[in-house]
Design a protein around this motif. Sequence first.
Motif, PDB file in Angstrom:
ATOM      1  N   MET A  91      41.515  42.571  36.983  1.00  8.11           N
ATOM      2  CA  MET A  91      40.076  42.571  36.675  1.00  8.11           C
ATOM      3  C   MET A  91      39.345  43.522  37.606  1.00  8.11           C
ATOM      4  N   SER A  92      38.215  44.054  37.154  1.00  8.43           N
ATOM      5  CA  SER A  92      37.452  44.997  37.939  1.00  8.43           C
ATOM      6  C   SER A  92      36.653  44.286  39.020  1.00  8.43           C
ATOM      7  N   ALA A  93      36.168  45.088  39.977  1.00 10.21           N
ATOM      8  CA  ALA A  93      35.363  44.535  41.064  1.00 10.21           C
ATOM      9  C   ALA A  93      34.086  43.908  40.526  1.00 10.21           C
ATOM     10  N   VAL A  94      33.538  44.466  39.444  1.00  9.80           N
ATOM     11  CA  VAL A  94      32.313  43.912  38.859  1.00  9.80           C
ATOM     12  C   VAL A  94      32.559  42.509  38.327  1.00  9.80           C
ATOM     13  N   ASP A 128      40.999  32.765  53.460  1.00 10.77           N
ATOM     14  CA  ASP A 128      42.326  33.380  53.492  1.00 10.77           C
ATOM     15  C   ASP A 128      42.913  33.508  52.090  1.00 10.77           C
ATOM     16  N   ARG A 129      42.655  32.506  51.248  1.00 14.36           N
ATOM     17  CA  ARG A 129      43.165  32.581  49.872  1.00 14.36           C
ATOM     18  C   ARG A 129      42.450  33.678  49.090  1.00 14.36           C
ATOM     19  N   LEU A 130      41.137  33.839  49.331  1.00 17.15           N
ATOM     20  CA  LEU A 130      40.396  34.894  48.649  1.00 17.15           C
ATOM     21  C   LEU A 130      40.886  36.277  49.079  1.00 17.15           C
ATOM     22  N   LEU A 131      41.152  36.419  50.381  1.00 13.86           N
ATOM     23  CA  LEU A 131      41.616  37.709  50.887  1.00 13.86           C
ATOM     24  C   LEU A 131      43.022  38.040  50.383  1.00 13.86           C
ATOM     25  N   SER A 188      43.970  37.189  47.392  1.00 16.97           N
ATOM     26  CA  SER A 188      43.839  37.336  45.941  1.00 16.97           C
ATOM     27  C   SER A 188      43.478  38.779  45.594  1.00 16.97           C
ATOM     28  N   PRO A 189      43.451  39.114  44.295  1.00 19.54           N
ATOM     29  CA  PRO A 189      43.070  40.483  43.898  1.00 19.54           C
ATOM     30  C   PRO A 189      41.587  40.796  44.127  1.00 19.54           C
ATOM     31  N   ALA A 236      33.482  42.901  46.431  1.00 19.68           N
ATOM     32  CA  ALA A 236      33.034  41.885  45.469  1.00 19.68           C
ATOM     33  C   ALA A 236      32.601  40.611  46.187  1.00 19.68           C
ATOM     34  N   MET A 237      33.314  40.245  47.235  1.00 18.04           N
ATOM     35  CA  MET A 237      32.948  39.045  47.999  1.00 18.04           C
ATOM     36  C   MET A 237      31.593  39.213  48.657  1.00 18.04           C
TER      37      MET A 237
END
Length: 259
Positions: free
Chosen positions: A1-4, A93-96, A98-99, A104-105
Amino acid sequence: MSAVVHAGLLTARAYRGTVRIPVFAVMNLVQPMIWLLLFGQLFRSVVEIPGFAAPGDSYLEFIAPGVVMMTAMFGAAWAGTSFVQDMDRGVMDRLLASPASRAAMLVSTMAWYAVIAVVQGLVVLAVAWLGGARFDGGPLGIAVLFAAVVLLTCLFAAMSNAFALLARSQEALIGLSQLIVLPLMFLSSAVMDTRLSAGWVADAARFNPFDWAVVAGREALTGSADWGLVGSRLGLLAAAVLVMTWLATGAFRAYRASA
């Protein structure tokens, strides 16, 4: 998926968190309302001082744009608390891992706090209008005011996120945020025309991003706005947002290095 798409999903996550506990968004309006209603009455006679703002303006009309920006800045200064909570719960840590991109964060947090700031700003303007304030700038002036609100919110939300990633502590984040936002508020024209302040205060305000937003918003709400002044202040704010977003993105590397 894209950053948007990632940013949209993470913004929706922030929305759900606010909807579950809406009291925090409401509480953030309490202090600005005190400034608007109490100070608006206590200091309404200062407009009679020679050299204060434009002749004929009420103090409520003068302070309202400042209060709108105060609401935005104070709220955005707390943006990093969501990052700290995610760190404490292991979500960061899980978000980092992830893709989802770092940008985006950051953007999701900045976007959601900007939405909150716009809604709160509308409430402040509505209360000021009920109190007798009138803004000759019309819809265009109000739109420009909220453009400044969005930029100011993004700037301080990015700063708060960077502090959170570096400090990794709720207490440290609150201390750092208050150490910065309170002096910036008083070293501005939010509640007092800097032409009547000490010379060094006016000099400091020229380099104060909070004052850039106040000046742009207040000028846009007048019936004879200096659009060159408004454009220059919005341009400075936009440049500051880009720089702070870049710095906040780099703070992710510092967080991973110290994890």
